[in-house]
Design an enzyme around this catalytic site. Structure first.
Site, short mmCIF file in Angstrom:
data_model
loop_
_atom_site.label_atom_id
_atom_site.label_comp_id
_atom_site.label_asym_id
_atom_site.label_seq_id
_atom_site.Cartn_x
_atom_site.Cartn_y
_atom_site.Cartn_z
CB ALA A 61 -10.71 -4.23 38.91
N GLY A 100 -11.76 -2.90 43.95
CA GLY A 100 -10.58 -3.74 44.18
C GLY A 100 -9.53 -3.01 45.00
CD GLU A 103 -12.97 -6.48 46.29
OE1 GLU A 103 -12.65 -6.10 45.14
OE2 GLU A 103 -13.71 -7.45 46.49
CD GLU A 123 -16.36 -3.59 43.87
OE1 GLU A 123 -17.06 -2.89 44.64
OE2 GLU A 123 -15.22 -3.97 44.14
C1 LIG Z 1 -14.12 -13.06 38.19
C2 LIG Z 1 -13.30 -11.80 38.12
C3 LIG Z 1 -12.81 -11.35 39.46
C4 LIG Z 1 -12.44 -9.91 39.38
C5 LIG Z 1 -12.28 -9.39 40.73
C6 LIG Z 1 -11.91 -7.96 40.74
C7 LIG Z 1 -13.04 -7.08 40.67
C8 LIG Z 1 -12.91 -5.86 41.10
C9 LIG Z 1 -14.03 -4.98 40.94
C10 LIG Z 1 -13.59 -3.54 40.78
O1 LIG Z 1 -12.67 -3.06 41.38
S1 LIG Z 1 -14.49 -2.72 39.68
C11 LIG Z 1 -13.89 -1.08 39.79
C12 LIG Z 1 -14.37 -0.43 41.02
N1 LIG Z 1 -14.00 0.95 41.00
C13 LIG Z 1 -14.83 1.90 40.62
O2 LIG Z 1 -15.96 1.67 40.28
C14 LIG Z 1 -14.28 3.29 40.60
C15 LIG Z 1 -14.56 3.93 39.29
N2 LIG Z 1 -13.99 5.26 39.22
C16 LIG Z 1 -14.56 6.31 39.81
O3 LIG Z 1 -15.54 6.24 40.52
C17 LIG Z 1 -13.94 7.64 39.56
O4 LIG Z 1 -13.24 7.54 38.36
C18 LIG Z 1 -12.95 8.10 40.66
C19 LIG Z 1 -11.93 7.02 40.96
C20 LIG Z 1 -13.73 8.44 41.94
C21 LIG Z 1 -12.19 9.36 40.18
O5 LIG Z 1 -13.15 10.32 39.78
P1 LIG Z 1 -12.67 11.63 38.99
O6 LIG Z 1 -13.89 12.45 38.79
O7 LIG Z 1 -11.51 12.22 39.67
O8 LIG Z 1 -12.14 11.13 37.59
P2 LIG Z 1 -12.90 10.38 36.41
O9 LIG Z 1 -13.12 11.32 35.30
O10 LIG Z 1 -14.05 9.62 36.91
O11 LIG Z 1 -11.80 9.31 35.99
C22 LIG Z 1 -10.56 9.70 35.40
C23 LIG Z 1 -10.21 8.70 34.33
O12 LIG Z 1 -9.92 7.46 34.96
C24 LIG Z 1 -10.73 6.43 34.40
N3 LIG Z 1 -11.02 5.46 35.46
C25 LIG Z 1 -11.47 5.70 36.69
N4 LIG Z 1 -11.59 4.57 37.38
C26 LIG Z 1 -11.19 3.58 36.57
C27 LIG Z 1 -11.09 2.18 36.71
N5 LIG Z 1 -11.38 1.56 37.85
N6 LIG Z 1 -10.67 1.47 35.66
C28 LIG Z 1 -10.33 2.07 34.50
N7 LIG Z 1 -10.41 3.41 34.29
C29 LIG Z 1 -10.84 4.14 35.33
C30 LIG Z 1 -11.97 7.16 33.91
O13 LIG Z 1 -12.60 6.40 32.93
C31 LIG Z 1 -11.38 8.45 33.39
O14 LIG Z 1 -10.81 8.20 32.13
P3 LIG Z 1 -11.58 8.64 30.79
O15 LIG Z 1 -10.59 8.39 29.73
O16 LIG Z 1 -11.95 10.07 30.98
O17 LIG Z 1 -12.77 7.75 30.69
#
Ligand SMILES: CCCCCC/C=C/CC(=O)SCCNC(=O)CCNC(=O)[C@H](O)C(C)(C)COP(=O)(O)OP(=O)(O)OC[C@H]1O[C@@H](n2cnc3c(N)ncnc32)[C@H](O)[C@@H]1OP(=O)(O)O
Length: 717
Positions: A61, A100, A103, A123
């Site tokens: 997400a 997500g 998922e 998460e």
């Molecule tokens: C009642 C409500 C119901 C809702 C139901 C839905 C819920 C869903 C839950 C979720 O999905 S929560 C998200 C789960 N995902 C994560 O936790 C992954 C987070 N990301 C990472 O672990 C890492 O970024 C990566 C994907 C492994 C990539 O790592 P890498 O080292 O290659 O790059 P980064 O520097 O970490 O990231 C690059 C850039 O992208 C931004 N970013 C990464 N993931 C997300 C994300 N999920 N959402 C928004 N932005 C994301 C990160 O912040 C970096 O950008 P920045 O500008 O440098 O901050």
């Protein structure tokens, strides 16, 4: 958004398109709904593949959307729609399938992954649970124990491990999308009815009660006071005990509670803070994006005590060739053995061969002539460190970066011993250096941007989160620790016990209270520093509880004089069954000693409550954090918070001390500090600093706005 095309005649290919990680933003979710409609209504399409643009399936997400009201199609019905499609849907997992993203893949009928792809439900690290059906589908697919492990730890698994777990159907080392398309062609005629994970029964387990009790105990121990891991266990329990629809309802209820909690906000703040600290800048205006780091192929580590050993291992594991140097032959032999076994253990864990050929040893400095960077990790003694820097300056080839692992000594003084002070920076690692994620990179007044960029980049290469900070006594982390420790000592003098202080801090979420931590790291460490600072003896005619004009607690010094150095001697603030023992037990001797001390100094023990312990320890620490910001030693509150969570076991679900100050309310922190300072005017660290007052006067802005009130970062000594 999502792109749609038809490939190989009959496969509808949906590509998620939202760089850099194809997060499921409102636009992407809408894109999936629209493209699925297209694929399902196109009569030529017999099966569907979902993949991500640019070799990344999906990072989950879009976390940035969590702070505003939901727009676009919600994820749960979207995934339900994918799962109930009449045509087989295949997820082509390259790069990452997280949260997500995984998922969504669980809603597909088949999952094909690249062997190196990373899959997981992280998460829990964002203060949430897998709330788009993940907590209900994963246990049905891979069984309860494995699902509990993945969901409560948030750990990523590779495609290869995912295959073993039964999480994916096939793994490839080739182009995953091509393989998925081939696979989709092969299953085009098979109705997906039997492939819908939500319809699977949850695999039976012989003793569910014991399994969940154990899991609950583990998560409570690992992250005291954190809500998300507990909710994760409860959600998986619902999967194991309820029909799918009821389990989904339980998942929804639990997620709703977490989603609006302060803990989720704190952990999401921590996620972005870890990334924000990479965008460092210096007072000169030099920045992360305009400064090129130097290349580091070969490095030397000087001093092979605990820190030097860990640093050597971290460098080797990052692919850097290392010469590890120690003058003491016995220590050198022991270090060789210790480093080899650490490398072997690490390699086994990662399933690779240990890079033992990447490290060589020396008992003299000569190899320094041939390296790109040196990290000095000798004893914390300025005279000794200066000597090392003089020698290095004479020996090293032009351009070699010289770094010190000092935990608080003046980087400028070390730099002034060299011919090229611009090449000198601090690289403050945390023990154990090959494990801990934090690195403080300390720039002195003459450090070049390239030297800072090189240390920051090297930290990243070692898998660390590097934070650039200015030069002052103790830098950021240890400077803030001082008032925190002081308050704990003062509270003992005033009437409480180490056990009570530790209990309060552990209930707050620290893995260890201040006294247990002090016993673990050794009371003699601080004693030596105080000795070097000339603090051990009271001035003529002054109370033993005053040093350099301020209140001082000699309690730690008195214990050291008795040879009570903590765990290593079997006695400290607690007693242990033997020297090196780990189980802390309250020590009646210590209680008697405290009583005697109070009597000697005319102190009457009073009742100290939970609130006072927490406020005095934590607010004094935060106040120093505000001073650090005011002095420009840290660029922003995120830098301090990342340092505290990753280096000082501040509970992540409380964001970090600066974030927590905002959660408590700056006005309240200010008032309580004023109150305590009035009661203890001889403790300067309790006097609220100007930045805190200024923020309160300006309406207590949220933490992301504090930078507007700060000067540029600088060195200050
Ligand atoms: C009642 C409500 C119901 C809702 C139901 C839905 C819920 C869903 C839950 C979720 O999905 S929560 C998200 C789960 N995902 C994560 O936790 C992954 C987070 N990301 C990472 O672990 C890492 O970024 C990566 C994907 C492994 C990539 O790592 P890498 O080292 O290659 O790059 P980064 O520097 O970490 O990231 C690059 C850039 O992208 C931004 N970013 C990464 N993931 C997300 C994300 N999920 N959402 C928004 N932005 C994301 C990160 O912040 C970096 O950008 P920045 O500008 O440098 O901050």
């Amino acid at each position: 958004m999502a792109q749609y095309s038809r490939v190989s005649g009959t496969v509808g290919l949906i590509t998620l398109l939202n760089p850099p990680v194809n997060a499921l933003s409102a636009a992407v979710r809408q894109g999936i709904v629209d493209t699925m409609d297209k694929a399902l209504s196109d009569r030529k399409v017999k099966s569907v593949v979902i993949c991500g643009h640019n070799g990344k399936f999906c990072g989950g997400a879009d976390i940035r959307e969590f702070s505003s009201p939901l727009t676009g199609p919600p994820l749960i019905p979207l995934i339900q729609g994918v799962e109930s499609a009449a045509k087989p849907v295949v997820a082509a997992i390259e790069g990452v399938a997280l949260g997500g993203g995984l998922e969504l893949a669980l809603g597909c009928h088949y999952r094909i992954a690249h062997s190196k792809a990373r899959l997981g439900l992280p998460e829990v690290h964002l203060g949430l649970l897998p709330g788009a059906g993940g907590s209900q589908r994963l246990p049905r697919l891979i069984g309860v124990p494995a699902a509990l492990d993945l969901i409560t730890t948030g750990r990523h698994v590779t495609g290869a491990e995912a295959l073993q777990l039964g999480l994916v159907d096939k793994v490839t080392d080739r182009n995953t999308v091509d393989e998925a398309v081939k696979f989709a062609l092969s299953v085009a005629d098979q109705p997906p009815n039997s492939r819908r994970v939500s319809t699977f029964p949850c695999p039976r387990h012989p003793d569910l009660d014991a399994l969940f009790e154990g899991a609950m105990q583990r998560v409570r121990q690992r992250a005291r006071g954190a809500l998300a891991p507990v909710a994760c266990v409860q959600a998986v329990r619902a999967a194991a005990t309820l029909p799918y629809a009821q389990g989904m309802e339980r998942e929804r209820e639990l997620m709703a509670t977490l989603f609006t909690s302060g803990q989720a906000r704190a952990q999401q703040y921590h996620f972005f803070a870890q990334r924000a600290v990479g965008r460092w800048s210096m007072p000169s205006g030099a920045r992360w994006d305009t400064t090129k780091p130097g290349a580091v192929h070969k490095a030397m580590v000087i001093g092979l005590g605990t820190m030097g050993r860990g640093i050597s291992v971290a460098l080797v594991q990052a692919g850097v060739s290392v010469v590890a140097m120690e003058t003491n032959e016995k220590q050198l032999m022991e270090a060789k053995q210790a480093i080899s076994s650490m490398l072997e253990r690490g390699a086994k864990r990662r399933g690779v061969a240990p890079a033992l050929d990447k490290i060589g040893y020396s008992s003299n400095m000569e190899p320094a002539a041939d390296v790109d960077l040196v990290i000095e990790a000798v004893f914390e003694d300025m005279a000794l460190k200066k000597k090392v820097f003089q020698q290095l300056s004479a020996l090293c080839k032009p351009g070699t970066f010289l770094c010190s692992n000092t935990s608080g000594l003046d980087i400028d003084q070390l730099a002034s011993e060299t011919r090229h002070p611009e090449l000198v920076v601090g690289m403050h690692f945390f023990a154990p250096a090959h494990v801990m994620k934090l690195l403080e990179v300390v720039y002195g007044s003459r450090s070049s941007p390239q030297a800072v960029a090189t240390a920051m980049e090297l930290g990243k290469q070692m898998g660390k989160v590097s934070v650039a900070v200015g030069n002052c006594r103790g830098f950021v982390g240890n400077r803030m620790l001082k008032p925190y420790l002081e308050q704990a000592f003062f509270l003992l003098e005033e009437g409480t016990t180490p056990e009570f202080v530790d209990q309060v801090l552990e209930e707050f979420g620290f893995a260890m209270g201040v006294f247990r931590m002090s016993d673990l790291s050794g009371l003699d460490v601080g004693w030596r520093v105080r000795k070097a600072d000339g603090l051990l003896n009271a001035s003529e005619g002054h109370s033993a509880r005053i040093r350099q004009g301020c209140r001082y607690s000699p309690l730690g010094d008195l214990l050291c004089e008795q040879g009570r150095f903590g765990q290593k001697t079997g006695r400290g603030w607690y007693q242990y069954d033997k020297p090196g023992g780990r189980v802390a037990k309250p020590d009646p001797w210590l209680h008697g000693f405290l009583e005697k001390f109070r009597t000697q100094h005319g102190l009457v023990a009073r009742r100290i409550d939970h609130q006072e312990v927490l406020e005095r320890c934590l607010y004094a620490l935060m106040n120093e954090g505000f001073r650090i910001l005011e002095d420009g030693i840290a660029a922003g509150p995120e830098d301090i918070d990342v340092i505290y969570v990753l280096g000082y076991s501040w509970p992540p679900h409380r964001g970090g001390p600066m974030f927590y100050a905002g959660m408590v309310g700056l006005q309240k922190v200010l008032e309580r500090l004023e109150h305590y300072h009035q009661e203890h005017p001889d403790i300067p660290s309790l006097k609220p600093c100007n930045l805190l007052r200024n923020l309160v006067v300006n309406g207590s802005p949220p933490v992301h706005k504090w930078r507007e009130f700060l000067k540029k970062p600088q060195s200050q000594l």
